[in-house]
Design a protein around this motif. Structure first.
Motif, PDB file in Angstrom:
ATOM      1  N   VAL A  16     -44.354  34.314 -81.591  1.00 53.94           N
ATOM      2  CA  VAL A  16     -45.218  35.271 -82.289  1.00 53.94           C
ATOM      3  C   VAL A  16     -46.681  35.011 -81.956  1.00 53.94           C
ATOM      4  O   VAL A  16     -47.557  35.764 -82.362  1.00 53.94           O
ATOM      5  CB  VAL A  16     -45.000  35.204 -83.822  1.00 53.94           C
ATOM      6  CG1 VAL A  16     -43.609  35.685 -84.173  1.00 53.94           C
ATOM      7  CG2 VAL A  16     -45.256  33.813 -84.355  1.00 53.94           C
ATOM      8  N   ALA A  17     -46.958  33.923 -81.215  1.00 55.33           N
ATOM      9  CA  ALA A  17     -48.325  33.556 -80.840  1.00 55.33           C
ATOM     10  C   ALA A  17     -48.262  32.650 -79.618  1.00 55.33           C
ATOM     11  O   ALA A  17     -47.195  32.171 -79.232  1.00 55.33           O
ATOM     12  CB  ALA A  17     -49.002  32.823 -81.999  1.00 55.33           C
ATOM     13  N   ASP A  18     -49.421  32.406 -79.015  1.00 61.03           N
ATOM     14  CA  ASP A  18     -49.513  31.434 -77.923  1.00 61.03           C
ATOM     15  C   ASP A  18     -49.587  30.041 -78.550  1.00 61.03           C
ATOM     16  O   ASP A  18     -50.448  29.778 -79.400  1.00 61.03           O
ATOM     17  CB  ASP A  18     -50.765  31.679 -77.073  1.00 61.03           C
ATOM     18  CG  ASP A  18     -50.663  32.964 -76.267  1.00 61.03           C
ATOM     19  OD1 ASP A  18     -49.532  33.341 -75.898  1.00 61.03           O
ATOM     20  OD2 ASP A  18     -51.718  33.578 -76.022  1.00 61.03           O
ATOM     21  N   LEU A  19     -48.685  29.160 -78.155  1.00 60.64           N
ATOM     22  CA  LEU A  19     -48.608  27.814 -78.722  1.00 60.64           C
ATOM     23  C   LEU A  19     -49.288  26.809 -77.814  1.00 60.64           C
ATOM     24  O   LEU A  19     -49.193  26.906 -76.592  1.00 60.64           O
ATOM     25  CB  LEU A  19     -47.142  27.408 -78.907  1.00 60.64           C
ATOM     26  CG  LEU A  19     -46.345  28.230 -79.896  1.00 60.64           C
ATOM     27  CD1 LEU A  19     -44.867  27.969 -79.737  1.00 60.64           C
ATOM     28  CD2 LEU A  19     -46.790  27.906 -81.314  1.00 60.64           C
ATOM     29  N   SER A  20     -49.939  25.817 -78.411  1.00 57.53           N
ATOM     30  CA  SER A  20     -50.510  24.715 -77.636  1.00 57.53           C
ATOM     31  C   SER A  20     -50.406  23.436 -78.449  1.00 57.53           C
ATOM     32  O   SER A  20     -50.549  23.447 -79.673  1.00 57.53           O
ATOM     33  CB  SER A  20     -51.965  25.002 -77.247  1.00 57.53           C
ATOM     34  OG  SER A  20     -52.764  25.164 -78.389  1.00 57.53           O
ATOM     35  N   GLY A  21     -50.135  22.357 -77.752  1.00 55.97           N
ATOM     36  CA  GLY A  21     -50.042  21.060 -78.393  1.00 55.97           C
ATOM     37  C   GLY A  21     -51.412  20.541 -78.790  1.00 55.97           C
ATOM     38  O   GLY A  21     -52.437  20.992 -78.287  1.00 55.97           O
ATOM     39  N   GLU A  22     -51.421  19.582 -79.703  1.00 56.89           N
ATOM     40  CA  GLU A  22     -52.662  18.971 -80.187  1.00 56.89           C
ATOM     41  C   GLU A  22     -52.482  17.460 -80.244  1.00 56.89           C
ATOM     42  O   GLU A  22     -51.369  16.959 -80.382  1.00 56.89           O
ATOM     43  CB  GLU A  22     -53.002  19.473 -81.590  1.00 56.89           C
ATOM     44  CG  GLU A  22     -53.321  20.943 -81.671  1.00 56.89           C
ATOM     45  CD  GLU A  22     -54.758  21.254 -81.319  1.00 56.89           C
ATOM     46  OE1 GLU A  22     -55.618  20.366 -81.447  1.00 56.89           O
ATOM     47  OE2 GLU A  22     -55.014  22.407 -80.902  1.00 56.89           O
ATOM     48  N   MET A  23     -53.598  16.748 -80.165  1.00 56.54           N
ATOM     49  CA  MET A  23     -53.593  15.291 -80.306  1.00 56.54           C
ATOM     50  C   MET A  23     -53.606  14.905 -81.784  1.00 56.54           C
ATOM     51  O   MET A  23     -54.245  15.558 -82.599  1.00 56.54           O
ATOM     52  CB  MET A  23     -54.812  14.670 -79.619  1.00 56.54           C
ATOM     53  CG  MET A  23     -54.755  14.695 -78.112  1.00 56.54           C
ATOM     54  SD  MET A  23     -53.372  13.783 -77.393  1.00 56.54           S
ATOM     55  CE  MET A  23     -53.693  12.125 -77.948  1.00 56.54           C
ATOM     56  N   SER A  24     -52.883  13.830 -82.090  1.00 55.68           N
ATOM     57  CA  SER A  24     -52.882  13.256 -83.430  1.00 55.68           C
ATOM     58  C   SER A  24     -52.619  11.758 -83.280  1.00 55.68           C
ATOM     59  O   SER A  24     -52.901  11.190 -82.239  1.00 55.68           O
ATOM     60  CB  SER A  24     -51.863  13.967 -84.321  1.00 55.68           C
ATOM     61  OG  SER A  24     -50.586  13.974 -83.719  1.00 55.68           O
ATOM     62  N   TYR A  25     -52.050  11.107 -84.245  1.00 55.75           N
ATOM     63  CA  TYR A  25     -51.966   9.646 -84.252  1.00 55.75           C
ATOM     64  C   TYR A  25     -50.645   9.159 -84.835  1.00 55.75           C
ATOM     65  O   TYR A  25     -49.907   9.907 -85.470  1.00 55.75           O
ATOM     66  CB  TYR A  25     -53.127   9.067 -85.072  1.00 55.75           C
ATOM     67  CG  TYR A  25     -53.079   9.543 -86.507  1.00 55.75           C
ATOM     68  CD1 TYR A  25     -52.391   8.826 -87.468  1.00 55.75           C
ATOM     69  CD2 TYR A  25     -53.677  10.736 -86.886  1.00 55.75           C
ATOM     70  CE1 TYR A  25     -52.305   9.274 -88.767  1.00 55.75           C
ATOM     71  CE2 TYR A  25     -53.608  11.191 -88.182  1.00 55.75           C
ATOM     72  CZ  TYR A  25     -52.922  10.455 -89.124  1.00 55.75           C
ATOM     73  OH  TYR A  25     -52.826  10.910 -90.409  1.00 55.75           O
ATOM     74  N   ASN A  26     -50.378   7.860 -84.630  1.00 53.32           N
ATOM     75  CA  ASN A  26     -49.295   7.166 -85.313  1.00 53.32           C
ATOM     76  C   ASN A  26     -49.719   5.719 -85.507  1.00 53.32           C
ATOM     77  O   ASN A  26     -50.522   5.191 -84.748  1.00 53.32           O
ATOM     78  CB  ASN A  26     -47.959   7.285 -84.573  1.00 53.32           C
ATOM     79  CG  ASN A  26     -47.966   6.602 -83.230  1.00 53.32           C
ATOM     80  OD1 ASN A  26     -48.134   5.387 -83.137  1.00 53.32           O
ATOM     81  ND2 ASN A  26     -47.782   7.363 -82.167  1.00 53.32           N
ATOM     82  N   ALA A  27     -49.182   5.091 -86.533  1.00 57.42           N
ATOM     83  CA  ALA A  27     -49.489   3.690 -86.817  1.00 57.42           C
ATOM     84  C   ALA A  27     -48.374   3.124 -87.683  1.00 57.42           C
ATOM     85  O   ALA A  27     -47.733   3.855 -88.441  1.00 57.42           O
ATOM     86  CB  ALA A  27     -50.836   3.559 -87.533  1.00 57.42           C
ATOM     87  N   GLY A  28     -48.141   1.825 -87.560  1.00 62.14           N
ATOM     88  CA  GLY A  28     -47.113   1.221 -88.393  1.00 62.14           C
ATOM     89  C   GLY A  28     -46.745  -0.180 -87.961  1.00 62.14           C
ATOM     90  O   GLY A  28     -47.520  -0.885 -87.316  1.00 62.14           O
ATOM     91  N   LEU A  29     -45.532  -0.567 -88.340  1.00 63.22           N
ATOM     92  CA  LEU A  29     -45.032  -1.912 -88.115  1.00 63.22           C
ATOM     93  C   LEU A  29     -43.900  -1.903 -87.096  1.00 63.22           C
ATOM     94  O   LEU A  29     -43.123  -0.950 -87.024  1.00 63.22           O
ATOM     95  CB  LEU A  29     -44.532  -2.512 -89.430  1.00 63.22           C
ATOM     96  CG  LEU A  29     -45.563  -2.613 -90.552  1.00 63.22           C
ATOM     97  CD1 LEU A  29     -44.891  -3.057 -91.841  1.00 63.22           C
ATOM     98  CD2 LEU A  29     -46.681  -3.549 -90.166  1.00 63.22           C
ATOM     99  N   VAL A  30     -43.813  -2.999 -86.337  1.00 61.29           N
ATOM    100  CA  VAL A  30     -42.799  -3.129 -85.285  1.00 61.29           C
ATOM    101  C   VAL A  30     -42.128  -4.484 -85.422  1.00 61.29           C
ATOM    102  O   VAL A  30     -42.791  -5.495 -85.673  1.00 61.29           O
ATOM    103  CB  VAL A  30     -43.447  -3.017 -83.881  1.00 61.29           C
ATOM    104  CG1 VAL A  30     -42.424  -3.262 -82.794  1.00 61.29           C
ATOM    105  CG2 VAL A  30     -44.115  -1.672 -83.710  1.00 61.29           C
TER     106      VAL A  30
END
Length: 188
Positions: A16-30
């Motif tokens: 229904v629209a032109d889609l584009s990805g965006e930058m974001s983040y992740n953080a946590g424990l391993v």
């Protein structure tokens, strides 16, 4: 501990629209468990943001950001000798949605305004992970830089409510991990 960036995208059909990805983040424990020389298991508990934009009528933009608590379970295949190892990651993840934000430039009289505002995402996602990286074992801990691709098998939107036959997400991520070596040998 892990910190990193995500480039998220979603495939919506019918579009229904032109889609584009965006930058974001992740953080946590391993936590990495390796009692074998070349194979290990890596468990992560992450707070992860996934974000994408839709452009309507070539100018009007709407951005959706979903926040998840994510549990990746990954097999590590370790290649190399000494303090530097190359890591191949294969695994799966499950995630639970904990938040959403929507910013929209659409006016209330736009034909897609109500549909965009009414979208309700499912509360969970699951999928496959494929990636790789490099691990350095030092005297002060283990540093790992990895990149991965995750593909979600869960349709984010209910087809009956939205009409979207396809609404799966994919995420490219890069992360830096710091681990404390609980085993004092370099078989890790």
């Amino acid at each position: 501990v892990k910190v990193g960036g995500n480039y998220s995208s979603i495939g919506i059909q019918p579009a229904v629209a032109d889609l584009s990805g965006e930058m974001s983040y992740n953080a946590g424990l391993v936590y990495t468990f390796s009692n074998k020389k070349f194979v290990g298991i890596q468990l992560e508990l992450l707070y992860s943001s996934r974000k994408w934009s839709e452009t309507f009528d070539d100018t009007l933009k709407a951005t959706t950001e979903l926040q998840y608590v994510e549990l990746p379970i990954i097999t590590n295949i370790n290649l190399g000798a000494g303090k530097v190892k190359y890591v191949i990651n294969l695994g799966t993840y499950i995630s639970a949605k904990v938040g959403k934000s929507l910013s929209s430039e659409l006016p209330e009289n736009h034909s897609q305004y109500e549909d965009l505002q009414a979208r309700s995402e499912r509360g969970s996602d699951f999928g496959l992970i494929l990636g790789g990286g490099i691990r350095y074992i030092s005297d002060v801990g283990i540093f790992q830089l990895d990149a991965r691709f995750a593909y979600g098998y869960q349709k984010i939107y209910n087809e009956d409510a939205t009409g979207f036959r396809f609404s799966n997400m994919s995420v490219l991520s890069v992360g830096l991990i710091y681990m404390i070596n609980l085993k004092k040998d370099d078989k890790h």
